[in-house]
Design a protein around this motif. Structure first.
Motif, PDB file in Angstrom:
ATOM      1  N   ASP A   1       0.829  -1.208   0.000  1.00  0.00           N
ATOM      2  CA  ASP A   1       0.000   0.000   0.000  1.00  0.00           C
ATOM      3  C   ASP A   1       0.862   1.255   0.000  1.00  0.00           C
ATOM      4  N   LEU A   2       1.909   1.271   0.798  1.00  0.00           N
ATOM      5  CA  LEU A   2       2.781   2.455   0.840  1.00  0.00           C
ATOM      6  C   LEU A   2       3.530   2.655  -0.473  1.00  0.00           C
ATOM      7  N   ARG A   3       3.911   1.582  -1.123  1.00  0.00           N
ATOM      8  CA  ARG A   3       4.605   1.707  -2.413  1.00  0.00           C
ATOM      9  C   ARG A   3       3.680   2.275  -3.486  1.00  0.00           C
ATOM     10  N   GLN A   4       2.389   2.006  -3.363  1.00  0.00           N
ATOM     11  CA  GLN A   4       1.441   2.473  -4.373  1.00  0.00           C
ATOM     12  C   GLN A   4       0.714   3.750  -3.952  1.00  0.00           C
ATOM     13  N   ALA A   5       1.175   4.398  -2.883  1.00  0.00           N
ATOM     14  CA  ALA A   5       0.514   5.621  -2.419  1.00  0.00           C
ATOM     15  C   ALA A   5       0.590   6.699  -3.495  1.00  0.00           C
ATOM     16  N   MET A   6      -0.501   7.417  -3.648  1.00  0.00           N
ATOM     17  CA  MET A   6      -0.572   8.491  -4.656  1.00  0.00           C
ATOM     18  C   MET A   6       0.343   9.637  -4.246  1.00  0.00           C
TER      19      MET A   6
ATOM     20  N   GLU B   1     -13.318  18.031  -2.493  1.00  0.00           N
ATOM     21  CA  GLU B   1     -12.356  18.705  -1.630  1.00  0.00           C
ATOM     22  C   GLU B   1     -11.033  17.944  -1.625  1.00  0.00           C
ATOM     23  N   THR B   2      -9.938  18.689  -1.636  1.00  0.00           N
ATOM     24  CA  THR B   2      -8.610  18.080  -1.632  1.00  0.00           C
ATOM     25  C   THR B   2      -8.340  17.448  -0.267  1.00  0.00           C
ATOM     26  N   GLN B   3      -7.834  16.229  -0.301  1.00  0.00           N
ATOM     27  CA  GLN B   3      -7.512  15.481   0.912  1.00  0.00           C
ATOM     28  C   GLN B   3      -5.998  15.354   1.043  1.00  0.00           C
ATOM     29  N   PRO B   4      -5.495  15.233   2.268  1.00  0.00           N
ATOM     30  CA  PRO B   4      -4.044  15.042   2.422  1.00  0.00           C
ATOM     31  C   PRO B   4      -3.615  13.706   1.817  1.00  0.00           C
ATOM     32  N   LEU B   5      -2.379  13.665   1.328  1.00  0.00           N
ATOM     33  CA  LEU B   5      -1.879  12.435   0.718  1.00  0.00           C
ATOM     34  C   LEU B   5      -1.740  11.311   1.738  1.00  0.00           C
ATOM     35  N   LEU B   6      -1.385  11.688   2.950  1.00  0.00           N
ATOM     36  CA  LEU B   6      -1.177  10.685   3.991  1.00  0.00           C
ATOM     37  C   LEU B   6      -1.601  11.288   5.325  1.00  0.00           C
ATOM     38  N   SER B   7      -2.461  10.613   6.041  1.00  0.00           N
ATOM     39  CA  SER B   7      -2.865  11.069   7.369  1.00  0.00           C
ATOM     40  C   SER B   7      -3.000   9.849   8.261  1.00  0.00           C
ATOM     41  N   GLY B   8      -2.990  10.098   9.546  1.00  0.00           N
ATOM     42  CA  GLY B   8      -3.119   8.960  10.446  1.00  0.00           C
ATOM     43  C   GLY B   8      -3.128   9.363  11.893  1.00  0.00           C
ATOM     44  N   THR B   9      -3.346   8.366  12.710  1.00  0.00           N
ATOM     45  CA  THR B   9      -3.321   8.526  14.159  1.00  0.00           C
ATOM     46  C   THR B   9      -2.342   7.499  14.722  1.00  0.00           C
TER      47      THR B   9
ATOM     48  N   THR C   1      -3.126   4.745  15.867  1.00  0.00           N
ATOM     49  CA  THR C   1      -3.600   3.381  15.600  1.00  0.00           C
ATOM     50  C   THR C   1      -3.989   3.132  14.155  1.00  0.00           C
ATOM     51  N   SER C   2      -3.946   4.150  13.297  1.00  0.00           N
ATOM     52  CA  SER C   2      -4.353   3.930  11.908  1.00  0.00           C
ATOM     53  C   SER C   2      -3.614   4.869  10.962  1.00  0.00           C
ATOM     54  N   VAL C   3      -3.579   4.478   9.700  1.00  0.00           N
ATOM     55  CA  VAL C   3      -2.986   5.279   8.630  1.00  0.00           C
ATOM     56  C   VAL C   3      -3.993   5.317   7.495  1.00  0.00           C
ATOM     57  N   GLU C   4      -4.171   6.496   6.912  1.00  0.00           N
ATOM     58  CA  GLU C   4      -5.098   6.630   5.794  1.00  0.00           C
ATOM     59  C   GLU C   4      -4.345   7.214   4.613  1.00  0.00           C
ATOM     60  N   LEU C   5      -4.470   6.551   3.479  1.00  0.00           N
ATOM     61  CA  LEU C   5      -3.829   7.021   2.259  1.00  0.00           C
ATOM     62  C   LEU C   5      -4.633   6.527   1.070  1.00  0.00           C
ATOM     63  N   THR C   6      -4.362   7.126  -0.079  1.00  0.00           N
ATOM     64  CA  THR C   6      -4.977   6.652  -1.317  1.00  0.00           C
ATOM     65  C   THR C   6      -3.876   6.026  -2.142  1.00  0.00           C
ATOM     66  N   ARG C   7      -4.138   4.829  -2.606  1.00  0.00           N
ATOM     67  CA  ARG C   7      -3.116   4.145  -3.390  1.00  0.00           C
ATOM     68  C   ARG C   7      -3.579   4.026  -4.828  1.00  0.00           C
ATOM     69  N   ALA C   8      -2.621   3.785  -5.691  1.00  0.00           N
ATOM     70  CA  ALA C   8      -2.892   3.768  -7.125  1.00  0.00           C
ATOM     71  C   ALA C   8      -3.659   2.527  -7.554  1.00  0.00           C
ATOM     72  N   GLY C   9      -3.551   1.457  -6.873  1.00  0.00           N
ATOM     73  CA  GLY C   9      -4.226   0.231  -7.264  1.00  0.00           C
ATOM     74  C   GLY C   9      -3.263  -0.729  -7.935  1.00  0.00           C
TER      75      GLY C   9
END
Length: 113
Positions: free
Chosen positions: A69-74, A84-92, A94-102
């Motif tokens: 997932d991290l290798r394919q992160a946008m 609305e524009t979202q951050p590329l990488l966010s987290g707490t 206990t969690s990480v949120e990102l968008t990956r290329a697929g």
């Protein structure tokens, strides 16, 4: 045959005494108990090792997925459903949120959106 020879043959045919039988049964019981304890310890060790191997396998699977997932992160800005524009990488903690290329598309084939 003389009486003396008959007594020698009779004493040679005698069996084990009760004490000899009891001593041999006691020795056999002690050896059996020791063998049971050793087999029980071996089986417990095997079960603990199996559980640790299962935990390690789950951890390796999770880390492999996370790495992919991290290798394919946008690397370009991402927009949500409202535009609305979202951050590329966010987290707490206990969690990480990102968008990956697929999935990779080396042939450049059209895919569903």
């Amino acid at each position: 045959m003389s009486a003396h020879q008959q007594r020698i043959q009779a004493s040679a045919v005698r069996g084990f005494t009760l004490i000899e039988v009891l001593v041999s049964v006691l020795i056999f019981a002690l050896m059996s108990a020791a063998a049971y304890a050793a087999i029980d310890a071996l089986l417990r060790s095997r079960q603990a090792l199996y559980q640790r191997a299962q935990s390690l396998q789950q951890l390796q699977t999770a880390m492999g997925r996370f790495e992919r997932d991290l290798r394919q992160a946008m690397t370009e800005p991402v927009r949500d459903a409202y535009g609305e524009t979202q951050p590329l990488l966010s987290g707490t903690s206990t969690s990480v949120e990102l968008t990956r290329a697929g999935l990779a598309n080396p042939l450049g084939q059209t895919r569903a959106r």
